[in-house]
Design an enzyme around this catalytic site. Structure first.
Site, mmCIF file in Angstrom:
data_model
loop_
_atom_site.group_PDB
_atom_site.id
_atom_site.type_symbol
_atom_site.label_atom_id
_atom_site.label_comp_id
_atom_site.label_asym_id
_atom_site.label_seq_id
_atom_site.Cartn_x
_atom_site.Cartn_y
_atom_site.Cartn_z
ATOM 1 N N LYS A 11 0.852 -1.205 0.000
ATOM 2 C CA LYS A 11 0.000 0.000 0.000
ATOM 3 C C LYS A 11 0.881 1.247 0.000
ATOM 4 O O LYS A 11 0.604 2.213 -0.701
ATOM 5 C CB LYS A 11 -0.936 0.001 1.217
ATOM 6 N N LYS B 89 -9.745 -6.918 -5.698
ATOM 7 C CA LYS B 89 -10.648 -5.765 -5.737
ATOM 8 C C LYS B 89 -9.871 -4.497 -6.059
ATOM 9 O O LYS B 89 -10.362 -3.614 -6.736
ATOM 10 C CB LYS B 89 -11.298 -5.574 -4.359
ATOM 11 N N LYS C 183 -2.695 -11.428 -9.912
ATOM 12 C CA LYS C 183 -3.635 -11.878 -8.877
ATOM 13 C C LYS C 183 -4.952 -11.100 -8.974
ATOM 14 O O LYS C 183 -4.937 -9.868 -9.069
ATOM 15 C CB LYS C 183 -3.014 -11.649 -7.494
#
Ligand code: ADP
Ligand code: TRP
Length: 311
Positions: A111, A193, A190
């Site tokens: 992140k 979302k 992968k």
């Protein structure tokens, strides 16, 4: 009886990676355990700050749990935020864990690398997850590959607490199904979302169709690898091999067949999902919340004694 627990964040619509990687394995095994299926709403709060959307996502994810075949009479389905012990336990664990240890977490580093806001909650994410797992003396945690490190953290946290205050927590094990640990998305990476490469689990037929048609095909290869790698999760062995052998280079035929194969799995669940009302979901969560609270509170009593705040 051994204990099983897993959870998903209500941070957006679930996709077939979530289903194949976690929910289907959960459904296949949960009746053999004392099972808990959580809605990780406080985890979702680290990235989602839209109250109306969060509320809707919580209702939807529980509907998904029931639609994929989890019987609320046979598993405790609950909302993380309904059991205050999770955040309390997180605080206690925080006092045993070093910053440098948490700085090693992949999810946080990813992140940070993507330039997203790295709030303290995101940093502490693995400790809240450790609390989720350890409060229920969980033996087994079914998850996808990307969560492996989080379960290692949970074991580490349990070990630290046990070493400091005496044997209290069970060391949990992850259960990762080898062949489907990482379901690829429409771009071959992968499915996630956050990467915009998903095939929605409970999209309409048209939405599934659109996502499958969008799978990136390598125009040189005769067998489209990205399509095949998803298809092999819905059709097996000889039938899959024959299909791809007989349709070399016919991407449209292969994609159409994949849509039909996904539909065959999803359509009955979609129908069931449509029959579950918000009121049904609220009843399930109320009942599950009470049961989970009772278990977690008993554990907290022991913990408060051991650390010395119960006088
Ligand atoms: P996402 O990456 O889409 O945000 P989450 O992090 O909410 O998904 O994951 C929820 C659960 O689904 C986790 O146990 C995770 O390991 C699993 N999971 C997510 N994506 C995949 C995938 N592509 N293949 C297998 N399992 C997955
Ligand atoms: N971190 C998990 C995910 O993103 C969700 C989660 C929260 C979880 N608490 C958990 C999974 C406890 C298993 C056990 O998918």
């Amino acid at each position: 009886m051994q204990r099983l627990l897993t959870g998903l964040q209500p941070s957006g619509a679930l996709h077939i990676g979530n289903y194949l990687g976690v929910l289907r394995p959960f459904v296949n095994m949960y009746e053999k355990y004392e099972s808990h299926l959580m809605v990780a709403d406080y985890h979702a709060l680290t990235t989602l700050k839209d109250p109306a959307l969060l509320r809707q996502n919580i209702l939807d994810v529980v509907r998904d749990y029931i639609a994929v075949g989890v019987d609320p009479k046979k598993a405790i389905i609950f909302q993380q935020s309904e059991v205050q012990a999770h955040t309390e336990m997180t605080w206690i664990f925080n006092t045993l864990i070093t910053m440098s240890f948490l700085e090693l977490a992949h999810a946080f580093k990813d992140k940070e690398a993507r330039g997203l806001e790295t709030n303290v909650g995101l940093f502490d994410y693995p400790i809240l997850m450790a609390a989720d797992i350890l409060l229920y003396d969980t033996d087994v945690v079914p998850v996808g590959q990307d969560q492996k490190q989080h379960i290692e953290y949970a074991r580490e946290v349990a070990g630290k607490f046990n070493a400091a205050y005496g044997d209290t927590f069970v060391l949990p094990k992850e259960q990762i199904i080898k062949d489907i640990a990482v379901v690829p998305g429409t771009d071959g990476k992968k499915m996630s979302k956050s990467y915009g490469n998903t095939i929605p689990l409970f999209g309409t037929r048209e939405e599934i169709q659109k996502a499958v048609m969008g799978i990136v095909t390598d125009s040189k290869a005769e067998s489209p690898e990205n399509v095949y790698n998803i298809h092999r999760l819905f059709r097996s062995g000889e039938s899959l091999a024959t299909l791809y052998k007989e349709n070399k280079g016919k991407y449209k035929v292969l994609k159409d067949t994949l849509i039909e194969d996904i539909e065959a799995v999803v359509a009955p669940m979609r129908q069931k999902r449509a029959s579950i009302s918000d009121a049904d979901v609220k009843d399930i969560l109320k009942d599950g919340g009470e049961k989970a609270r009772e278990r977690a509170e008993a554990k907290m009593k022991d913990v408060r004694q051991k650390i010395g705040v119960s006088i």
